[in-house]
Write a protein that holds these residues in place. Sequence first.
Motif, mmCIF file in Angstrom:
data_model
loop_
_atom_site.group_PDB
_atom_site.id
_atom_site.type_symbol
_atom_site.label_atom_id
_atom_site.label_comp_id
_atom_site.label_asym_id
_atom_site.label_seq_id
_atom_site.Cartn_x
_atom_site.Cartn_y
_atom_site.Cartn_z
ATOM 1 N N GLY A 12 -6.851 11.606 9.873
ATOM 2 C CA GLY A 12 -5.697 10.697 9.834
ATOM 3 C C GLY A 12 -5.411 10.192 8.441
ATOM 4 N N GLY A 13 -4.965 8.949 8.326
ATOM 5 C CA GLY A 13 -4.662 8.350 7.025
ATOM 6 C C GLY A 13 -3.274 8.701 6.522
ATOM 7 N N THR A 14 -3.010 8.288 5.301
ATOM 8 C CA THR A 14 -1.696 8.513 4.688
ATOM 9 C C THR A 14 -1.437 9.979 4.396
ATOM 10 N N ILE A 15 -2.497 10.737 4.144
ATOM 11 C CA ILE A 15 -2.315 12.161 3.879
ATOM 12 C C ILE A 15 -1.672 12.821 5.109
ATOM 13 N N THR A 27 5.955 2.080 2.830
ATOM 14 C CA THR A 27 6.314 1.713 4.196
ATOM 15 C C THR A 27 6.427 2.984 5.025
ATOM 16 N N TYR A 28 5.438 3.213 5.880
ATOM 17 C CA TYR A 28 5.390 4.455 6.649
ATOM 18 C C TYR A 28 4.320 4.282 7.702
ATOM 19 N N GLN A 29 4.196 5.273 8.569
ATOM 20 C CA GLN A 29 3.111 5.264 9.545
ATOM 21 C C GLN A 29 2.040 6.255 9.120
ATOM 22 N N ALA A 30 0.797 5.788 9.055
ATOM 23 C CA ALA A 30 -0.325 6.683 8.754
ATOM 24 C C ALA A 30 -0.670 7.484 10.011
ATOM 25 N N ALA A 31 -1.418 8.579 9.821
ATOM 26 C CA ALA A 31 -2.002 9.332 10.942
ATOM 27 C C ALA A 31 -0.962 9.826 11.950
ATOM 28 N N GLN A 58 -7.229 10.945 14.783
ATOM 29 C CA GLN A 58 -5.923 10.748 14.139
ATOM 30 C C GLN A 58 -5.718 9.241 14.023
ATOM 31 N N ILE A 59 -6.410 8.652 13.031
ATOM 32 C CA ILE A 59 -6.425 7.189 12.913
ATOM 33 C C ILE A 59 -6.235 6.750 11.455
ATOM 34 N N ALA A 60 -5.883 5.491 11.296
ATOM 35 C CA ALA A 60 -5.890 4.865 9.971
ATOM 36 C C ALA A 60 -7.330 4.440 9.686
ATOM 37 N N SER A 61 -7.766 4.577 8.443
ATOM 38 C CA SER A 61 -9.204 4.466 8.190
ATOM 39 C C SER A 61 -9.724 3.044 8.270
ATOM 40 N N GLU A 62 -8.838 2.034 8.219
ATOM 41 C CA GLU A 62 -9.323 0.660 8.412
ATOM 42 C C GLU A 62 -9.850 0.462 9.831
ATOM 43 N N SER A 63 -9.520 1.392 10.721
ATOM 44 C CA SER A 63 -10.004 1.301 12.103
ATOM 45 C C SER A 63 -11.211 2.199 12.372
ATOM 46 N N HIS A 92 -8.737 12.015 5.116
ATOM 47 C CA HIS A 92 -9.163 10.667 5.516
ATOM 48 C C HIS A 92 -8.192 9.636 4.938
ATOM 49 N N GLY A 93 -7.984 8.547 5.645
ATOM 50 C CA GLY A 93 -7.264 7.409 5.067
ATOM 51 C C GLY A 93 -8.041 6.877 3.876
ATOM 52 N N THR A 94 -7.331 6.301 2.928
ATOM 53 C CA THR A 94 -8.011 5.909 1.691
ATOM 54 C C THR A 94 -8.674 4.536 1.756
ATOM 55 N N ASP A 95 -8.312 3.733 2.763
ATOM 56 C CA ASP A 95 -8.810 2.343 2.763
ATOM 57 C C ASP A 95 -10.332 2.259 2.902
ATOM 58 N N THR A 96 -10.931 3.114 3.704
ATOM 59 C CA THR A 96 -12.395 3.102 3.855
ATOM 60 C C THR A 96 -13.007 4.456 3.499
ATOM 61 N N GLY A 118 -7.836 12.171 0.399
ATOM 62 C CA GLY A 118 -6.748 11.426 1.031
ATOM 63 C C GLY A 118 -5.529 11.485 0.143
ATOM 64 N N SER A 119 -4.595 10.608 0.401
ATOM 65 C CA SER A 119 -3.448 10.508 -0.492
ATOM 66 C C SER A 119 -2.964 9.072 -0.487
ATOM 67 N N MET A 120 -2.216 8.739 -1.514
ATOM 68 C CA MET A 120 -1.690 7.376 -1.622
ATOM 69 C C MET A 120 -0.256 7.291 -1.122
ATOM 70 N N ARG A 121 0.422 8.443 -1.052
ATOM 71 C CA ARG A 121 1.803 8.471 -0.553
ATOM 72 C C ARG A 121 1.885 9.439 0.618
ATOM 73 N N ALA A 166 -14.693 4.280 -5.589
ATOM 74 C CA ALA A 166 -14.109 3.199 -4.788
ATOM 75 C C ALA A 166 -12.611 3.138 -5.040
ATOM 76 N N LYS A 167 -11.895 2.661 -4.030
ATOM 77 C CA LYS A 167 -10.461 2.410 -4.189
ATOM 78 C C LYS A 167 -10.322 1.132 -5.007
ATOM 79 N N THR A 168 -9.690 1.234 -6.158
ATOM 80 C CA THR A 168 -9.637 0.075 -7.056
ATOM 81 C C THR A 168 -8.235 -0.483 -7.216
HETATM 82 N N1 GLN Z 1 -3.385 5.525 1.542
HETATM 83 C C1 GLN Z 1 -3.938 5.475 2.747
HETATM 84 O O1 GLN Z 1 -4.495 6.448 3.228
HETATM 85 C C2 GLN Z 1 -3.896 4.158 3.496
HETATM 86 C C3 GLN Z 1 -3.423 4.350 4.912
HETATM 87 C C4 GLN Z 1 -4.289 3.677 5.946
HETATM 88 N N2 GLN Z 1 -4.326 2.254 5.782
HETATM 89 C C5 GLN Z 1 -5.658 4.303 5.969
HETATM 90 O O2 GLN Z 1 -6.568 3.951 5.275
HETATM 91 O O3 GLN Z 1 -5.806 5.234 6.731
#
Ligand code: GLN
Length: 331
Positions: A12-15, A27-31, A58-63, A92-96, A118-121, A166-168
């Motif tokens: 999942g994640g932004t990628i 402003t978008y939906q991840a995963a 297929q999740i956002a990584s904060e979860s 993977h989502g970038t948050d975790t 992952g990706s930032m956009r 780390a994400k900085t």
């Molecule tokens: N850039 C990202 O991947 C962040 C999207 C989302 N919050 C996640 O970590 O999955």
Amino acid sequence: ADKPQVMVLATGGTIAGAGAQAANSATYQAAKVPVDKLLAGVPELGNVAQVRGEQVFQIASESFTNEHLLTLAKRVAALSKQADVDGIVITHGTDTLEETAYFLHLTVRTSKPIVVVGSMRPGTALSADGTLNLLNAVTVAGDASARGKGVLVVMNDEIHTGRDVAKTVNIKTEAFKSPWGPLGMVVEGKSFWFRAPAKRHTVNSEFDIDKITALPSVEIAYGSGNASDVAPRALAAAGAKALVYAGTGNGSVSKQVVPALRELRAQGVQIVRSSRVNGGGFVLRNAEQPDDQYDWVVAHDLNPQKARILTSVALAAGADSKALQRIFLDY
Ligand SMILES: NC(=O)CC[C@H](N)C(=O)O
């Protein structure tokens, strides 16, 4: 047919994100996008590897939960034992992302390249970074020169060790940094290496995902001015087996918080002093606090979220405070 065989595990994640318009970079939906579509979007992958995809989550990584970590790591370990897999990429989502990468680095016993990306956009945005990041990740995962270097994170043309990175910064594409620098670069389908990880990992790790069935609860309490003992006490009361204290500066602990941490330690909760300093916290034993006297542990240079991962893995293996401190210096 002589190309390396690379497995892409998508989580999942932004990628895998999608926005309404090309101008939506934040402003978008991840995963949203499934792995087959992600791979089809980068036909150049076929020039560097034989790629197969598998949708794990297929999740956002904060979860991401501990259960997600165990499921993913067990799948990675199983694939790494297959003769028809030369390398593994995890989207993977970038948050975790830095937490998952470190968990795999500690627990998957393989010398095959494992690359987290992952990706930032989102892919729908102008200057989307996911496609090149994915191509670079598959390139590194299929490259024999990446073997034995532990779990890697490939973002923004750089190759980082999963231990340090780390994400900085958010929003920007140059989001991932390592306090001690990247290991290398990937440019036009070629990896260039400048250094190797010095700490124990993967094949040299004493931890093994095949032997881990559950991770104990490890929570993080954050230090600040006017800090109180409310959070540490509540987290311990809710069942935390260890508390990572995200201390200020050198891992300093407010005098309003010290008595609670000492009491919790006496009750059996492990106390790990880390630093909330972004991108370069460094905590020395018995500096700022008398760790020998209190039987506390220092996280050395690991940020609080990475300290949580290492503490969970060490406690799952039965570490006491002495072993935990040794582990923090070895890994
Ligand atoms: N850039 C990202 O991947 C962040 C999207 C989302 N919050 C996640 O970590 O999955």
